[in-house]
Design a protein around this motif. Structure first.
Motif, short mmCIF file in Angstrom:
data_model
loop_
_atom_site.label_atom_id
_atom_site.label_comp_id
_atom_site.label_asym_id
_atom_site.label_seq_id
_atom_site.Cartn_x
_atom_site.Cartn_y
_atom_site.Cartn_z
N ALA A 90 32.02 -2.15 35.31
CA ALA A 90 33.48 -2.05 35.32
C ALA A 90 34.06 -2.65 34.04
O ALA A 90 34.97 -2.08 33.43
CB ALA A 90 34.04 -2.75 36.54
N ALA A 91 33.52 -3.79 33.63
CA ALA A 91 34.00 -4.44 32.41
C ALA A 91 33.69 -3.59 31.18
O ALA A 91 34.54 -3.42 30.30
CB ALA A 91 33.39 -5.83 32.27
N LYS A 92 32.49 -3.03 31.10
CA LYS A 92 32.09 -2.23 29.94
C LYS A 92 32.90 -0.95 29.85
O LYS A 92 33.35 -0.56 28.77
CB LYS A 92 30.59 -1.92 30.00
N ILE A 93 33.12 -0.27 30.97
CA ILE A 93 33.89 0.97 30.96
C ILE A 93 35.34 0.69 30.59
O ILE A 93 35.96 1.44 29.83
CB ILE A 93 33.76 1.69 32.31
N THR A 94 35.89 -0.40 31.09
CA THR A 94 37.26 -0.79 30.71
C THR A 94 37.34 -1.10 29.23
O THR A 94 38.26 -0.65 28.53
CB THR A 94 37.71 -2.01 31.54
N TYR A 95 36.37 -1.85 28.72
CA TYR A 95 36.33 -2.21 27.30
C TYR A 95 36.21 -0.95 26.43
O TYR A 95 36.92 -0.82 25.42
CB TYR A 95 35.16 -3.15 27.05
N ALA A 96 35.35 -0.02 26.82
CA ALA A 96 35.18 1.21 26.05
C ALA A 96 36.46 2.05 26.08
O ALA A 96 36.88 2.60 25.05
CB ALA A 96 34.01 2.01 26.59
N GLY A 97 37.09 2.15 27.23
CA GLY A 97 38.32 2.91 27.33
C GLY A 97 39.44 2.32 26.50
O GLY A 97 40.18 3.04 25.80
N LEU A 98 39.58 1.00 26.54
CA LEU A 98 40.60 0.35 25.72
C LEU A 98 40.28 0.48 24.23
O LEU A 98 41.19 0.60 23.41
CB LEU A 98 40.73 -1.12 26.12
N GLY A 99 38.99 0.47 23.89
CA GLY A 99 38.60 0.68 22.49
C GLY A 99 38.94 2.07 22.01
O GLY A 99 39.38 2.26 20.87
#
Length: 90
Positions: free
Chosen positions: A15-24
Motif C-alpha cells: 500500500a505504501a509503495k503503490i501510494t508512493y509510486a502514484g504520487l511520484g
C-alpha cells in the motif's frame, strides 16, 4: 515463518509503495507541465518512485536479497544503488 511474515509485511508495504509510486507519477507530471515540458525533470521524479520492489518476499526478510523502496534515477545504471563495500581508507 518467513512466508507468513512476508504476507503481513506486504499488507503495509504494498500500500505504501503503490501510494508512493502514484504520487511520484502525479508529481512528475506536474513537474513536466510546470517546467515547460522538460522530460529530465519529470524523469528524475518518476523513475525513483516507480522503480524498486513492490513485493516483500521471504528472501528479503531473510536478508539474502536487498529490498529497494526507492529505485535508481534514470542516469544511474541499475547496479549503482546496490549495496557496495566501502572503499578502504589509507
Amino acid at each position: 515463518g518467513y512466508g507468513v511474515g512476508s504476507v503481513l509485511a506486504n499488507m503495509v508495504y504494498m500500500a505504501a509503495k503503490i501510494t508512493y509510486a502514484g504520487l511520484g507519477l502525479l508529481t512528475g507530471g506536474l513537474g513536466f507541465l510546470l517546467t515547460g515540458g522538460r522530460a529530465d525533470v519529470a524523469n528524475n521524479i518518476i523513475y525513483p518512485s516507480v522503480k524498486g520492489n513492490y513485493v516483500v518476499t521471504p528472501s528479503h526478510l531473510k536478508g539474502t536479497d536487498p529490498l529497494y523502496f526507492v529505485g535508481a534515477s534514470p542516469e544511474q545504471p541499475a547496479d549503482t544503488y546496490a549495496a557496495r563495500p566501502a572503499a578502504p581508507t589509507r
